[in-house]
Motif scaffolding. Sequence first.
Motif, PDB file in Angstrom:
ATOM      1  N   VAL A 178      -7.657  -3.887  -5.863  1.00 38.93           N
ATOM      2  CA  VAL A 178      -6.969  -2.603  -5.702  1.00 38.93           C
ATOM      3  C   VAL A 178      -8.004  -1.558  -5.329  1.00 38.93           C
ATOM      4  O   VAL A 178      -9.046  -1.433  -5.983  1.00 38.93           O
ATOM      5  CB  VAL A 178      -6.243  -2.190  -6.989  1.00 38.93           C
ATOM      6  N   LEU A 225       1.538  -3.480  -8.566  1.00 38.17           N
ATOM      7  CA  LEU A 225       0.921  -2.243  -9.041  1.00 38.17           C
ATOM      8  C   LEU A 225       2.050  -1.233  -9.198  1.00 38.17           C
ATOM      9  O   LEU A 225       2.707  -0.851  -8.231  1.00 38.17           O
ATOM     10  CB  LEU A 225      -0.118  -1.737  -8.046  1.00 38.17           C
ATOM     11  N   ARG A 276       0.832  -1.200   0.000  1.00 38.61           N
ATOM     12  CA  ARG A 276       0.000   0.000   0.000  1.00 38.61           C
ATOM     13  C   ARG A 276       0.866   1.249   0.000  1.00 38.61           C
ATOM     14  O   ARG A 276       2.042   1.217   0.375  1.00 38.61           O
ATOM     15  CB  ARG A 276      -0.921   0.014   1.215  1.00 38.61           C
ATOM     16  N   PHE A 296      -3.371  -2.907  -2.383  1.00 39.89           N
ATOM     17  CA  PHE A 296      -4.072  -4.180  -2.479  1.00 39.89           C
ATOM     18  C   PHE A 296      -4.758  -4.496  -1.153  1.00 39.89           C
ATOM     19  O   PHE A 296      -4.129  -4.453  -0.099  1.00 39.89           O
ATOM     20  CB  PHE A 296      -3.079  -5.299  -2.811  1.00 39.89           C
TER      21      PHE A 296
END
Length: 816
Positions: A69, A96, A48, A60
């Motif tokens: 997400v 990500l 995060r 996440f």
Amino acid sequence: MASHPSPIFLFLLACCLMCLCFARAQQDPGKIPVGSFIVASEQATNSRWLSPSGRFALGFYPVEAAFAVGVWFVTNTTIIWTADRDDDLYPAGTQLILTDEGLKISNPAGDRPICNISASAAKLDSASMLDSGDFIIRDINKDVMWQTFDYPTDTLMAGQVLRTDQRLVSSVSSDDHRSGRFEFVLEHDGELIFSPVNTPRTRAHTYWFLGTGDEGVNGIFLDFDGNLTPIFDRNATHNSTLNLPTQSFARMEPDGFLRIYSTTNNSTRQTGQFPPNVNDKCIVKGTCGANSICNSTYASGESSGKVNCVCLPGFVYADPSRTYMGCLRNFSMGQCAATNDSKIHYSIARLANVGWNDDPYNYTNAATEKDCSNSCLEDCNCYAVLYENQRCRKQRQPLLYPRWRADDQTVALLKVGYGEQPPPVEVKGVPSNKILLLSSTLASVLVMALAAGVFFLYTTREPSYQKQCRNMETVMAGGMAPRSFTYGQLADATGGFKNLIGTGGFSTVYKGEIRLAKPTRRKETEARFSIFKRKAKQDGQTDLQKDHGTDEVMHVAVKVLKKMNRGDEKRFRIEMRAAGRAHHRNIVRLLGFCHEGTNFILVYEYIPKGSLANLIFDPKKRPSWKERVDIALDVARGLHYLHEGCGSVIIHSDIKPQNVLIDEDGTAKITDLGLAKTLQPWESKAYTRPRGTVDYKAPEWKNKASEPVTSKVDVYSFGVLLLELVTCRTFFMEQALEGRYILSELAYKFLSESTLERLIPEGEMVDLEELKKMVVLALFCLQRAPDNRPAMKDVVRILGGKMSMSTQLPPNPSAC
């Protein structure tokens, strides 16, 4: 001898550097540089990005054994935004990444963007998770290029603006953040409405509205005290920088209510609700599905009660494990037409104090309730009737939004099948010497009866499309059934069929107006929002006090099929069946139908901008590049729905720009399903006669049904449409360009020469990488072998940026 700086100078220099670093930290709190990434895992620190105070995080969050997400409150893990909420979840280990094009998901299944920011003059620099709950991406000039506040899901944060035509869509449940059943929408005219998703935006399907239409409202703002406030300035922006000890947010809940909360690091409490002052959850239309009664029980002082969804008499649950999904008939209405005395098959169930969305197809005067019951029993079209003041209002199904209403004096009378089997006939022994004679006699009688029966059915048979008109609502009980109109009603609606808006080989289309009964406003909606401060009218009334008066008018497109013989009636049946079961924002909605004598009429929603062909082939009306890209994705989504979203495969068979209509907000909708082929649920291909328009027809269509066709014929047609949409040229060009008359050959030549910019209208600025992707995709769709064409599901994912595709030179579609 060199002089050394004094200790005082060094001290002052260090202080200046510290101040500069502190100032920069204040200017860019929580800066996340391009190239940063997080990983889906149970380790919070690696999965995060936090806001400066640690109140919010983007990253996440776990869902069962996978991850999604989103953005959430760190202290209580309340989710306020989810990316691609209806897509597949991500496995552990997914990354990500903040790239110079936006946020990108990377995992073994393939890379895809969460947000893809088009190329611009300035490159992306960084992102920040703010203490307001907004996640923003900036370019090197510090301009915000993308932010989650522009793409709300089910939550509106303090400081966030909901723009016109944006919506909050409820989640499935508190733990399942996929799109749910209800939405809160600010329409383009400024009206604020609550309704079930995927229903027409009319008062009949709205369970609460504000009455702000045509008042110049351009947005709804949740202020920092938790009040919803109208915005009249189209350019107003939200404040995303404040970090207050108490944070307010509004959330569209799974039960259809918009609730406002105030939260601190230690607690969360509810401060408001819309619809206001309501405990009865059954006021929310769609709480229970079609043909089921909503009954809410709650004690005095409770904020909400329990809801029971009970099937109306004659219906059973469509899904017993999810009773809110509605109910289906537990008997067939087909017997009704098989006998002159339909009353022997049905009885009437009486329910008092029950009402629903009243949409009668016929009014009948009746002196008594029994006369009203008999009138319904003798009418094969009648599923139910409402009796009040010696007047019967006959109803088709689905019966929408039924609920108990103690103050409603209307009596509901529902047709119910007996369901009993006739008693078995007692069979006694027959002497053996009579068996042969008896058998011969019975055989002769049976042959004569069969012949007479065949003759009777042939001479008195009801056309199958008429049965379909009666029974299509049963098939569509989970959706919105078309309404039956009389020829006179549609003549009135169109001013005598005078307002012509289109004509074709099989039909003529007129614009019409259907008047909808004005709803009775409830006491709680008369109070409204005290926070919506209005200017008083000259007569002393405020907008909230003024009655908006007349019945609502819905514009419709009335499609009159040209005079047909009995064999051609199949086209009417095909279109009604295919369009009637297709409910998608990119499919033109079928609202009703009429068959009286030789008149075959279909009533569709009215799409104001007309066909795509009228726009892309007219330089004065040509949509922008971005608009054309969005149109391509809309058409692809509509076709994907027809191929995979209707239970059975529906092959449109005639995809072309003339059969794509553009709504006032730029949404593309597929129309004209008169040539559609609906496969059986177990089928993936069919032998059928050639159909469609020559320029868009796939090569596997033969003069005779010698080869099976699949949904890939629509993919080929889409490839032609996509090239025309990209280039604003017709597929078969009237004048040769570079010695070529066929657009696919020209596109292949320019692609191989890396001169694709020559395809597009002169002077137009486009994203060349996006152009290349769309041309390559179109050429794959135009491959001669159906198996070499992509499925529409993959086309949607490619156009939506959720699936990568090689942009190398594909096989030449024109090659043998």
